[in-house]
Structures are given as C-alpha cells and as structure tokens.
Design a protein around this motif. Structure first.
Motif, PDB file in Angstrom:
ATOM      1  N   TYR A  59      25.932  -3.181  25.416  1.00  0.00           N
ATOM      2  CA  TYR A  59      27.091  -2.413  25.879  1.00  0.00           C
ATOM      3  C   TYR A  59      26.902  -0.919  25.650  1.00  0.00           C
ATOM      4  O   TYR A  59      27.398  -0.108  26.443  1.00  0.00           O
ATOM      5  CB  TYR A  59      28.375  -2.936  25.229  1.00  0.00           C
ATOM      6  N   GLY A  60      26.171  -0.549  24.618  1.00  0.00           N
ATOM      7  CA  GLY A  60      25.835   0.858  24.420  1.00  0.00           C
ATOM      8  C   GLY A  60      24.971   1.375  25.555  1.00  0.00           C
ATOM      9  O   GLY A  60      25.132   2.502  26.028  1.00  0.00           O
ATOM     10  N   MET A  61      24.031   0.519  26.006  1.00  0.00           N
ATOM     11  CA  MET A  61      23.187   0.905  27.132  1.00  0.00           C
ATOM     12  C   MET A  61      24.020   1.012  28.413  1.00  0.00           C
ATOM     13  O   MET A  61      23.886   1.977  29.171  1.00  0.00           O
ATOM     14  CB  MET A  61      22.057  -0.098  27.335  1.00  0.00           C
ATOM     15  N   LEU A  62      24.891   0.020  28.652  1.00  0.00           N
ATOM     16  CA  LEU A  62      25.722   0.086  29.858  1.00  0.00           C
ATOM     17  C   LEU A  62      26.594   1.335  29.854  1.00  0.00           C
ATOM     18  O   LEU A  62      26.781   1.965  30.891  1.00  0.00           O
ATOM     19  CB  LEU A  62      26.598  -1.160  29.991  1.00  0.00           C
ATOM     20  N   ALA A  63      27.110   1.714  28.692  1.00  0.00           N
ATOM     21  CA  ALA A  63      27.971   2.896  28.600  1.00  0.00           C
ATOM     22  C   ALA A  63      27.221   4.163  28.996  1.00  0.00           C
ATOM     23  O   ALA A  63      27.796   5.066  29.598  1.00  0.00           O
ATOM     24  CB  ALA A  63      28.532   3.027  27.190  1.00  0.00           C
ATOM     25  N   LYS A  64      25.934   4.228  28.696  1.00  0.00           N
ATOM     26  CA  LYS A  64      25.127   5.395  29.068  1.00  0.00           C
ATOM     27  C   LYS A  64      24.503   5.224  30.457  1.00  0.00           C
ATOM     28  O   LYS A  64      24.243   6.201  31.140  1.00  0.00           O
ATOM     29  CB  LYS A  64      24.034   5.621  28.032  1.00  0.00           C
ATOM     30  N   CYS A  65      24.228   3.991  30.849  1.00  0.00           N
ATOM     31  CA  CYS A  65      23.620   3.658  32.147  1.00  0.00           C
ATOM     32  C   CYS A  65      22.443   4.594  32.459  1.00  0.00           C
ATOM     33  O   CYS A  65      22.428   5.285  33.482  1.00  0.00           O
ATOM     34  CB  CYS A  65      24.672   3.696  33.251  1.00  0.00           C
ATOM     35  N   PRO A  66      21.449   4.639  31.564  1.00  0.00           N
ATOM     36  CA  PRO A  66      20.379   5.629  31.686  1.00  0.00           C
ATOM     37  C   PRO A  66      19.476   5.428  32.907  1.00  0.00           C
ATOM     38  O   PRO A  66      19.099   4.304  33.241  1.00  0.00           O
ATOM     39  CB  PRO A  66      19.578   5.460  30.396  1.00  0.00           C
ATOM     40  N   GLU A  67      19.169   6.542  33.545  1.00  0.00           N
ATOM     41  CA  GLU A  67      18.275   6.513  34.709  1.00  0.00           C
ATOM     42  C   GLU A  67      16.913   5.921  34.347  1.00  0.00           C
ATOM     43  O   GLU A  67      16.326   5.203  35.142  1.00  0.00           O
ATOM     44  CB  GLU A  67      18.101   7.924  35.295  1.00  0.00           C
ATOM     45  N   LYS A  68      16.420   6.218  33.151  1.00  0.00           N
ATOM     46  CA  LYS A  68      15.122   5.685  32.727  1.00  0.00           C
ATOM     47  C   LYS A  68      15.132   4.156  32.714  1.00  0.00           C
ATOM     48  O   LYS A  68      14.196   3.517  33.184  1.00  0.00           O
ATOM     49  CB  LYS A  68      14.737   6.219  31.352  1.00  0.00           C
ATOM     50  N   VAL A  69      16.202   3.570  32.205  1.00  0.00           N
ATOM     51  CA  VAL A  69      16.295   2.107  32.180  1.00  0.00           C
ATOM     52  C   VAL A  69      16.384   1.568  33.608  1.00  0.00           C
ATOM     53  O   VAL A  69      15.759   0.561  33.933  1.00  0.00           O
ATOM     54  CB  VAL A  69      17.485   1.623  31.321  1.00  0.00           C
ATOM     55  N   LYS A  70      17.118   2.238  34.474  1.00  0.00           N
ATOM     56  CA  LYS A  70      17.196   1.803  35.876  1.00  0.00           C
ATOM     57  C   LYS A  70      15.819   1.819  36.526  1.00  0.00           C
ATOM     58  O   LYS A  70      15.441   0.876  37.223  1.00  0.00           O
ATOM     59  CB  LYS A  70      18.158   2.690  36.666  1.00  0.00           C
ATOM     60  N   LEU A  71      15.070   2.899  36.300  1.00  0.00           N
ATOM     61  CA  LEU A  71      13.719   2.988  36.873  1.00  0.00           C
ATOM     62  C   LEU A  71      12.795   1.923  36.290  1.00  0.00           C
ATOM     63  O   LEU A  71      12.043   1.269  37.027  1.00  0.00           O
ATOM     64  CB  LEU A  71      13.128   4.383  36.651  1.00  0.00           C
ATOM     65  N   ASP A  72      12.847   1.726  34.981  1.00  0.00           N
ATOM     66  CA  ASP A  72      12.027   0.697  34.342  1.00  0.00           C
ATOM     67  C   ASP A  72      12.403  -0.694  34.849  1.00  0.00           C
ATOM     68  O   ASP A  72      11.540  -1.540  35.066  1.00  0.00           O
ATOM     69  CB  ASP A  72      12.170   0.753  32.816  1.00  0.00           C
ATOM     70  N   TYR A  73      13.681  -0.916  35.046  1.00  0.00           N
ATOM     71  CA  TYR A  73      14.184  -2.192  35.564  1.00  0.00           C
ATOM     72  C   TYR A  73      13.622  -2.452  36.965  1.00  0.00           C
ATOM     73  O   TYR A  73      13.131  -3.547  37.263  1.00  0.00           O
ATOM     74  CB  TYR A  73      15.705  -2.141  35.582  1.00  0.00           C
ATOM     75  N   LYS A  74      13.693  -1.429  37.819  1.00  0.00           N
ATOM     76  CA  LYS A  74      13.158  -1.571  39.177  1.00  0.00           C
ATOM     77  C   LYS A  74      11.658  -1.845  39.151  1.00  0.00           C
ATOM     78  O   LYS A  74      11.163  -2.690  39.896  1.00  0.00           O
ATOM     79  CB  LYS A  74      13.462  -0.316  40.003  1.00  0.00           C
ATOM     80  N   ARG A  75      10.942  -1.154  38.271  1.00  0.00           N
ATOM     81  CA  ARG A  75       9.491  -1.378  38.155  1.00  0.00           C
ATOM     82  C   ARG A  75       9.188  -2.792  37.671  1.00  0.00           C
ATOM     83  O   ARG A  75       8.274  -3.434  38.152  1.00  0.00           O
ATOM     84  CB  ARG A  75       8.868  -0.356  37.208  1.00  0.00           C
ATOM     85  N   LYS A  76       9.966  -3.250  36.708  1.00  0.00           N
ATOM     86  CA  LYS A  76       9.746  -4.575  36.120  1.00  0.00           C
ATOM     87  C   LYS A  76       9.987  -5.684  37.136  1.00  0.00           C
ATOM     88  O   LYS A  76       9.190  -6.613  37.267  1.00  0.00           O
ATOM     89  CB  LYS A  76      10.649  -4.764  34.898  1.00  0.00           C
ATOM     90  N   PHE A  77      11.085  -5.624  37.855  1.00  0.00           N
ATOM     91  CA  PHE A  77      11.486  -6.744  38.709  1.00  0.00           C
ATOM     92  C   PHE A  77      11.223  -6.554  40.198  1.00  0.00           C
ATOM     93  O   PHE A  77      11.147  -7.542  40.932  1.00  0.00           O
ATOM     94  CB  PHE A  77      12.970  -7.068  38.490  1.00  0.00           C
ATOM     95  N   TYR A  78      11.077  -5.319  40.658  1.00  0.00           N
ATOM     96  CA  TYR A  78      10.997  -5.102  42.105  1.00  0.00           C
ATOM     97  C   TYR A  78       9.853  -4.198  42.531  1.00  0.00           C
ATOM     98  O   TYR A  78       9.863  -3.662  43.640  1.00  0.00           O
ATOM     99  CB  TYR A  78      12.346  -4.564  42.621  1.00  0.00           C
ATOM    100  N   ALA A  79       8.846  -4.044  41.688  1.00  0.00           N
ATOM    101  CA  ALA A  79       7.713  -3.168  42.019  1.00  0.00           C
ATOM    102  C   ALA A  79       6.996  -3.631  43.284  1.00  0.00           C
ATOM    103  O   ALA A  79       6.509  -2.809  44.062  1.00  0.00           O
ATOM    104  CB  ALA A  79       6.741  -3.102  40.844  1.00  0.00           C
ATOM    105  N   LYS A  80       6.925  -4.931  43.503  1.00  0.00           N
ATOM    106  CA  LYS A  80       6.213  -5.467  44.668  1.00  0.00           C
ATOM    107  C   LYS A  80       7.108  -5.631  45.889  1.00  0.00           C
ATOM    108  O   LYS A  80       6.617  -5.898  46.973  1.00  0.00           O
ATOM    109  CB  LYS A  80       5.572  -6.805  44.310  1.00  0.00           C
TER     110      LYS A  80
END
Length: 169
Positions: free
Chosen positions: A74-95
């Motif tokens: 919930y601390g992460m959701l409250a900040k909703c960091p761009e870095k986590v969004k980019l890492d998330y996209k790389r992790k699950f949707y890079a291909k």
C-alpha cells in the motif's frame, strides 16, 4: 454528470494507482473484475471490451517484492512510482508488442491498466448503476450508496440483499 462521491472510488480501490492487483482477479486503478470490465468498456469503446486473463498470483507476488522499498504494497500504491511501472512492464510485457492506440497501458492488451480509459469506463458504469437504482425508486443518496456498493460487490449481489431485506421488512 455523476455524484461527486464517486470520485473517491479510485482512492478506495487502488490509491489512484494502475499497478493495483487483487487476489480475486480485479486489476488496475478502478479494480475492475474481468466480467464487469467487459460490460463497462462496451459502454465507452466496444473495441476495448475484450479483457484478457492474466496470472494475478505472479503479478501480485512480483508487486509485493517490488514494494519493499516503499514500506509495503500500500505504501508503493500510494506513491505509484514510475520506476516500478517501467520495471513491471519490462517484467511482464517486454515481449508484447506495444499498443500504438493505447500507449499508457501497463499491459498492452488490458484496458484496466490504462488509468484514463478505466476511469471513463468506471464512471460510465457508475452512471448506469446510479440510474438503475434511481429507476427503482431509490432517493438520490440511496442510489449513490447502492451504486457504490454494487460497484464493489456486484449488482447481482446487491439485488439479492435488497430482495432479502424486502422479504424481511
């Protein structure tokens, strides 16, 4: 054109963060289930109403790991960091091929992960729920409360509760 109380739903559902994933399957800022998302997105853009399946356990597990520097999920959701969004996209949707029409999506094929479109769909859905309860004769305030409850629990569930209450009282 809808009641201002509805503007609190994205805060309650996800702290205004499209990274949110629920253990019961909803995802995105508006925490749509797959079935509700299909119905809601048909109202705003039928081309976005095909909602893919995804591995919520894998996504949730990864997000919990990524949330450690933010004092938890919930601390992460409250900040909703761009870095986590980019890492998330790389992790699950890079291909996955990028979606040129909807570049804001975290998941290129899932409109629930696009904060702008999911908000449009959610407010259209809330307007439908609101109108449904007003047409049944509920006051404005009661229609708002019922619509918000139906958004969270499902319209069918709320209808079951109403029928039960009517039979008891």
């Amino acid at each position: 054109g809808v009641h201002e109380a509805y503007s609190f739903i994205p805060f309650v559902e996800s702290l205004w963060c499209e990274l949110a994933v629920s253990f019961t399957g909803p995802r995105g800022m508006m925490q749509f289930t797959r079935a509700t998302a299909e119905e809601a997105f048909r109202k705003v853009d039928v081309t976005q109403s095909k909602i893919p399946n995804y591995d919520w356990t894998g996504h949730n597990s990864w997000l919990i790991g990524a949330s450690r520097p933010y004092n938890g999920y919930y601390g992460m959701l409250a900040k909703c960091p761009e870095k986590v969004k980019l890492d998330y996209k790389r992790k699950f949707y890079a291909k996955a091929p990028p979606n040129p029409d909807y570049g804001r999506r975290l998941d290129p094929s899932d409109p629930r992960t696009d904060w702008e479109w999911s908000t449009k769909a959610a407010f259209s859905w809330l307007e439908t729920l609101d109108r449904f309860y007003k047409d049944k004769g509920f006051t404005d305030l009661n229609a708002v409360m019922l619509a918000m409850t139906a958004y969270n629990q499902g319209r069918g569930e709320v209808q079951t509760w109403i029928k039960e209450a009517m039979s008891l009282y």
